[in-house]
Design a protein around this motif. Structure first.
Motif, PDB file in Angstrom:
ATOM      1  N   LYS A 161     -43.773  63.405  55.275  1.00 34.18           N
ATOM      2  CA  LYS A 161     -44.696  62.358  54.783  1.00 34.18           C
ATOM      3  C   LYS A 161     -44.266  61.178  55.574  1.00 34.18           C
ATOM      4  CE  LYS A 161     -44.449  58.484  50.922  1.00 34.18           C
ATOM      5  NZ  LYS A 161     -43.909  58.040  50.224  1.00 34.18           N
TER       6      LYS A 161
ATOM      7  N   ASP B  26     -37.429  56.810  53.794  1.00 39.79           N
ATOM      8  CA  ASP B  26     -38.593  56.304  53.123  1.00 39.79           C
ATOM      9  C   ASP B  26     -38.673  54.638  53.759  1.00 39.79           C
ATOM     10  OD1 ASP B  26     -38.687  58.104  51.283  1.00 39.79           O
ATOM     11  OD2 ASP B  26     -37.931  57.938  49.100  1.00 39.79           O
TER      12      ASP B  26
ATOM     13  N   GLN C  57     -38.949  66.898  52.680  1.00 40.23           N
ATOM     14  CA  GLN C  57     -40.396  66.117  52.587  1.00 40.23           C
ATOM     15  C   GLN C  57     -40.378  65.233  52.250  1.00 40.23           C
ATOM     16  OE1 GLN C  57     -39.962  65.209  48.601  1.00 40.23           O
ATOM     17  NE2 GLN C  57     -41.706  65.493  48.261  1.00 40.23           N
ATOM     18  N   ARG C  58     -40.145  64.089  52.767  1.00 45.35           N
ATOM     19  CA  ARG C  58     -39.931  62.765  53.496  1.00 45.35           C
ATOM     20  C   ARG C  58     -40.752  62.339  54.943  1.00 45.35           C
ATOM     21  NH1 ARG C  58     -36.955  60.906  48.932  1.00 45.35           N
ATOM     22  NH2 ARG C  58     -37.944  60.683  47.643  1.00 45.35           N
TER      23      ARG C  58
ATOM     24  N   HIS D 265     -46.781  61.746  58.437  1.00 36.84           N
ATOM     25  CA  HIS D 265     -48.507  61.346  58.017  1.00 36.84           C
ATOM     26  C   HIS D 265     -48.215  59.416  58.518  1.00 36.84           C
ATOM     27  CE1 HIS D 265     -51.959  61.329  56.309  1.00 36.84           C
ATOM     28  NE2 HIS D 265     -52.055  60.362  55.633  1.00 36.84           N
TER      29      HIS D 265
END
Length: 175
Positions: free
Chosen positions: A82, A48, A78-79, A85
């Motif tokens: 992200k 994150d 999942q992270r 991306h």
């Protein structure tokens, strides 16, 4: 070079994480007082922070770190999606370089922590360890270690690249 190394570090971390079972999440790691689940959840926080670096130019861990998740491996996956991306749309070359370098170091280091919790003989792939060490060694002097990295641990010159990287980052390569 750091983007390519980051990609290999991501693959390495995903491989290590893919082997974890629910029982493995309770295993101790080389990080004193941290079990595998806590390291995996911390890795989600680090990812994150890397997304934040790409979006804002500043690397900050979340103010309230995650403490647990029912499926921490899925959370990291999942992270990572992200983060991939965020790299694809990032416009600032300096932030991309910094995020790739930091990500390569973090994913490799915590991949080792997690891998070692499962297998005492776990080692980072030699080419990855050598390349991550080349990325981090010019920038991680004693003043830059802060709370995140302990002082380097001396290892013999004949040690593997995995042992040299882990020792340089302040972890005992042969716990």
């Amino acid at each position: 070079m750091s983007i390519e190394v980051f990609g290999r570090a991501t693959d390495y971390a995903r491989d290590v994480l893919s082997e974890l079972t629910n029982d493995d999440l309770r295993r101790p790691t080389p990080c004193e007082g941290w079990d595998t689940a806590r390291v995996v959840v911390h890795l989600a926080d680090v990812i994150d922070a890397l997304v934040g670096l790409l979006e804002t130019g500043t690397l900050d861990l979340p103010q309230t770190p995650l403490t647990e998740d029912l499926d921490p491996v899925a959370l990291v996956d999942q992270r990572l999606t992200k983060l991939t991306h965020a790299f694809s749309i990032a416009a600032d070359a300096t932030s991309v370089e910094n995020a790739a370098t930091a990500g390569a170091v973090e994913l490799t280091t915590h991949g080792w922590d997690i891998g070692l919790a499962r297998h005492p003989a776990h080692r980072i792939p030699e080419s990855l360890a050598r390349d991550v060490l080349a990325l981090v060694s010019p920038t991680l002097d004693l003043s830059a270690r802060g709370e995140n990295f302990a002082a380097p641990i001396d290892v013999p010159g004949t040690a593997s690249a995995s042992e040299r990287l882990v020792g340089f980052l302040g972890r005992d390569p042969r716990p």
